[in-house]
Motif scaffolding. Structure first.
Motif, PDB file in Angstrom:
ATOM      1  N   TYR A 108      39.448  53.369 -19.418  1.00 32.61           N
ATOM      2  CA  TYR A 108      38.163  53.190 -18.755  1.00 32.61           C
ATOM      3  C   TYR A 108      37.272  52.271 -19.589  1.00 32.61           C
ATOM      4  CZ  TYR A 108      39.301  57.372 -15.935  1.00 32.61           C
ATOM      5  OH  TYR A 108      39.887  58.268 -15.088  1.00 32.61           O
ATOM      6  N   GLU A 109      36.273  51.709 -18.943  1.00 29.48           N
ATOM      7  CA  GLU A 109      35.227  50.992 -19.660  1.00 29.48           C
ATOM      8  C   GLU A 109      33.892  51.625 -19.305  1.00 29.48           C
ATOM      9  OE1 GLU A 109      35.091  46.735 -19.407  1.00 29.48           O
ATOM     10  OE2 GLU A 109      37.275  46.536 -19.606  1.00 29.48           O
ATOM     11  N   ALA A 110      32.998  51.680 -20.290  1.00 31.56           N
ATOM     12  CA  ALA A 110      31.672  52.249 -20.066  1.00 31.56           C
ATOM     13  C   ALA A 110      30.657  51.504 -20.923  1.00 31.56           C
ATOM     14  CB  ALA A 110      31.659  53.736 -20.415  1.00 31.56           C
ATOM     15  N   VAL A 111      29.411  51.528 -20.470  1.00 36.09           N
ATOM     16  CA  VAL A 111      28.284  51.037 -21.262  1.00 36.09           C
ATOM     17  C   VAL A 111      27.442  52.255 -21.621  1.00 36.09           C
ATOM     18  CG1 VAL A 111      26.211  49.604 -21.298  1.00 36.09           C
ATOM     19  CG2 VAL A 111      28.288  48.777 -20.168  1.00 36.09           C
ATOM     20  N   VAL A 112      27.269  52.499 -22.914  1.00 38.92           N
ATOM     21  CA  VAL A 112      26.572  53.697 -23.362  1.00 38.92           C
ATOM     22  C   VAL A 112      25.241  53.346 -24.009  1.00 38.92           C
ATOM     23  CG1 VAL A 112      28.781  54.852 -23.716  1.00 38.92           C
ATOM     24  CG2 VAL A 112      27.658  53.746 -25.658  1.00 38.92           C
ATOM     25  N   GLU A 113      24.373  54.336 -24.056  1.00 35.92           N
ATOM     26  CA  GLU A 113      23.073  54.156 -24.692  1.00 35.92           C
ATOM     27  C   GLU A 113      23.228  54.055 -26.212  1.00 35.92           C
ATOM     28  OE1 GLU A 113      20.345  53.681 -23.165  1.00 35.92           O
ATOM     29  OE2 GLU A 113      20.646  54.445 -21.134  1.00 35.92           O
ATOM     30  N   GLY A 114      22.485  53.150 -26.816  1.00 34.31           N
ATOM     31  CA  GLY A 114      22.459  53.056 -28.266  1.00 34.31           C
ATOM     32  C   GLY A 114      23.618  52.270 -28.850  1.00 34.31           C
ATOM     33  N   LEU A 115      23.550  52.069 -30.152  1.00 36.02           N
ATOM     34  CA  LEU A 115      24.552  51.293 -30.860  1.00 36.02           C
ATOM     35  C   LEU A 115      25.482  52.211 -31.644  1.00 36.02           C
ATOM     36  CD1 LEU A 115      22.363  48.349 -32.205  1.00 36.02           C
ATOM     37  CD2 LEU A 115      23.679  48.495 -30.078  1.00 36.02           C
ATOM     38  N   ILE A 116      26.771  52.179 -31.302  1.00 39.48           N
ATOM     39  CA  ILE A 116      27.765  52.930 -32.040  1.00 39.48           C
ATOM     40  C   ILE A 116      28.127  52.120 -33.282  1.00 39.48           C
ATOM     41  CG2 ILE A 116      30.073  53.936 -31.984  1.00 39.48           C
ATOM     42  CD1 ILE A 116      29.804  54.271 -29.001  1.00 39.48           C
ATOM     43  N   GLU A 117      28.002  52.712 -34.445  1.00 42.82           N
ATOM     44  CA  GLU A 117      28.202  51.966 -35.686  1.00 42.82           C
ATOM     45  C   GLU A 117      29.673  51.688 -35.983  1.00 42.82           C
ATOM     46  OE1 GLU A 117      26.220  53.906 -38.864  1.00 42.82           O
ATOM     47  OE2 GLU A 117      24.217  53.669 -38.004  1.00 42.82           O
ATOM     48  N   ALA A 118      30.535  52.686 -35.806  1.00 41.67           N
ATOM     49  CA  ALA A 118      31.961  52.498 -36.095  1.00 41.67           C
ATOM     50  C   ALA A 118      32.606  51.639 -35.012  1.00 41.67           C
ATOM     51  CB  ALA A 118      32.651  53.853 -36.178  1.00 41.67           C
ATOM     52  N   GLU A 119      33.792  51.129 -35.297  1.00 43.33           N
ATOM     53  CA  GLU A 119      34.493  50.280 -34.330  1.00 43.33           C
ATOM     54  C   GLU A 119      35.415  51.074 -33.410  1.00 43.33           C
ATOM     55  OE1 GLU A 119      33.846  47.098 -33.804  1.00 43.33           O
ATOM     56  OE2 GLU A 119      32.294  47.299 -35.344  1.00 43.33           O
ATOM     57  N   GLU A 120      35.874  52.218 -33.851  1.00 42.83           N
ATOM     58  CA  GLU A 120      36.754  53.035 -33.028  1.00 42.83           C
ATOM     59  C   GLU A 120      36.750  54.458 -33.560  1.00 42.83           C
ATOM     60  OE1 GLU A 120      40.998  52.057 -35.240  1.00 42.83           O
ATOM     61  OE2 GLU A 120      40.507  51.080 -33.350  1.00 42.83           O
ATOM     62  N   GLY A 121      37.256  55.374 -32.744  1.00 40.46           N
ATOM     63  CA  GLY A 121      37.292  56.763 -33.174  1.00 40.46           C
ATOM     64  C   GLY A 121      37.873  57.660 -32.098  1.00 40.46           C
ATOM     65  N   LEU A 203      27.586  53.618 -15.275  1.00 42.64           N
ATOM     66  CA  LEU A 203      28.331  52.473 -15.799  1.00 42.64           C
ATOM     67  C   LEU A 203      29.650  52.930 -16.433  1.00 42.64           C
ATOM     68  CD1 LEU A 203      25.497  50.233 -17.266  1.00 42.64           C
ATOM     69  CD2 LEU A 203      26.445  50.318 -14.946  1.00 42.64           C
ATOM     70  N   LEU A 204      30.525  53.411 -15.560  1.00 38.97           N
ATOM     71  CA  LEU A 204      31.848  53.902 -15.945  1.00 38.97           C
ATOM     72  C   LEU A 204      32.852  53.397 -14.922  1.00 38.97           C
ATOM     73  CD1 LEU A 204      33.663  55.705 -17.753  1.00 38.97           C
ATOM     74  CD2 LEU A 204      33.066  57.630 -16.256  1.00 38.97           C
ATOM     75  N   HIS A 205      33.948  52.792 -15.403  1.00 41.87           N
ATOM     76  CA  HIS A 205      34.914  52.147 -14.516  1.00 41.87           C
ATOM     77  C   HIS A 205      36.328  52.436 -14.986  1.00 41.87           C
ATOM     78  CE1 HIS A 205      36.345  49.091 -11.676  1.00 41.87           C
ATOM     79  NE2 HIS A 205      37.116  48.612 -12.639  1.00 41.87           N
ATOM     80  N   ALA A 223      45.415  46.682 -13.309  1.00 45.08           N
ATOM     81  CA  ALA A 223      44.164  46.442 -14.042  1.00 45.08           C
ATOM     82  C   ALA A 223      43.077  46.021 -13.064  1.00 45.08           C
ATOM     83  CB  ALA A 223      44.365  45.367 -15.102  1.00 45.08           C
ATOM     84  N   SER A 224      41.857  46.444 -13.347  1.00 45.74           N
ATOM     85  CA  SER A 224      40.699  46.142 -12.513  1.00 45.74           C
ATOM     86  C   SER A 224      39.520  45.825 -13.418  1.00 45.74           C
ATOM     87  CB  SER A 224      40.377  47.354 -11.621  1.00 45.74           C
ATOM     88  OG  SER A 224      39.131  47.194 -10.981  1.00 45.74           O
ATOM     89  N   PRO A 225      38.929  44.640 -13.330  1.00 41.73           N
ATOM     90  CA  PRO A 225      37.810  44.298 -14.200  1.00 41.73           C
ATOM     91  C   PRO A 225      36.570  45.123 -13.863  1.00 41.73           C
ATOM     92  CG  PRO A 225      38.137  42.580 -12.557  1.00 41.73           C
ATOM     93  CD  PRO A 225      39.299  43.519 -12.434  1.00 41.73           C
ATOM     94  N   ALA A 226      35.838  45.520 -14.875  1.00 40.90           N
ATOM     95  CA  ALA A 226      34.611  46.290 -14.653  1.00 40.90           C
ATOM     96  C   ALA A 226      33.589  45.432 -13.933  1.00 40.90           C
ATOM     97  CB  ALA A 226      34.040  46.770 -15.986  1.00 40.90           C
ATOM     98  N   PRO A 227      32.920  45.968 -12.904  1.00 37.84           N
ATOM     99  CA  PRO A 227      31.953  45.180 -12.126  1.00 37.84           C
ATOM    100  C   PRO A 227      30.552  45.208 -12.720  1.00 37.84           C
ATOM    101  CG  PRO A 227      32.269  47.299 -11.084  1.00 37.84           C
ATOM    102  CD  PRO A 227      33.178  47.279 -12.291  1.00 37.84           C
TER     103      PRO A 227
END
Length: 228
Positions: A108-121, A203-205, A223-227
């Motif tokens: 999935y792809e999502a846009v979340v509030e705020g800045l996540i500092e790490a690159e993955e987890g 904002l979740l796809h 695959a489907s690009p996030a709109p």
């Protein structure tokens, strides 16, 4: 977009239509004798709901064209993206078993509030229904069911982070609750994001899905690009 591995067609259906977007915003990506893959737009129910409004949904829409179409999994009403339906009870049984055995790859792809500092987890937080506040779910270390999500940062803006999400388990609202749990709710989430929502939709796809074809065993990937 669809890829098949190894390179071969999976039981082509002579009635298969060319990919097109319906009046409900549903785009059919693939049809064969065993299954259907379609893109659900945000705001459309996956299955019939209550009342007159519940009659408009992805499952009923596809069943009008393919009466043997059966639901294998669901997306929340606010979530857009790829959904897989079986054609007939045997295909539904096999595809359902693949989901239960965690043999279906999902991203999935999502846009979340705020800045996540790490690159993955990873987020390992047990989930259960928040009964007094249904349909909300909640993290509960004692009574919740094991739930696991892997995430990776794709991009950042001044106020948000775009993330790629790979759920290992498939609990209700898992991605939404897990991201809220780490302090970064999905933008536009009416249940879990703070007001104002600052987005016209969740904002979740559902961006990618891969699985073994129930008849041929070939691995299919869509695959489907996030709109957004």
């Amino acid at each position: 977009m669809c890829t098949v591995s190894p390179s071969a067609a999976a039981l082509p259906d002579p009635t298969r239509p060319a990919p097109a977007t319906s009046a409900e915003g549903v785009r059919v990506l693939h049809v064969d004798a065993q299954l259907i893959v379609a893109e659900k737009p945000a705001g459309l129910l996956s299955v019939p709901g209550r009342g007159e409004a519940g009659r408009v949904n992805l499952a009923s829409h596809l069943q009008a064209m393919w009466p043997d179409a059966l639901v294998v999994h669901r997306l929340d009403m606010g979530t857009s993206g790829l959904m897989l339906l079986a054609r007939g009870l045997e295909a539904q049984r096999r595809l359902g078993a693949a989901f239960e055995q965690r043999a279906v790859g999902k991203r999935y792809e999502a846009v979340v509030e705020g800045l996540i500092e790490a690159e993955e987890g990873r987020i390992a937080a047990p989930l259960m229904a928040d009964w007094p506040n249904r349909p909300r779910q909640k993290v509960d270390a004692e009574n919740g069911k094991p739930s696991l999500t892997y995430w990776q940062v794709m991009a950042r803006t001044a106020e948000t982070t775009r993330v790629s999400l790979k759920p290992v388990t498939g609990r209700s609202h898992q991605l939404r609750v897990h991201l809220q749990h780490i302090g970064h709710p999905i933008r536009g989430d009416e249940l879990y994001a703070p007001l104002p929502l600052r987005a016209e939709r969740l904002l979740l796809h559902a961006a990618e899905i891969s699985f073994a074809h129930p008849a041929t065993g070939l691995t299919l990937h869509f695959a489907s690009p996030a709109p957004f």
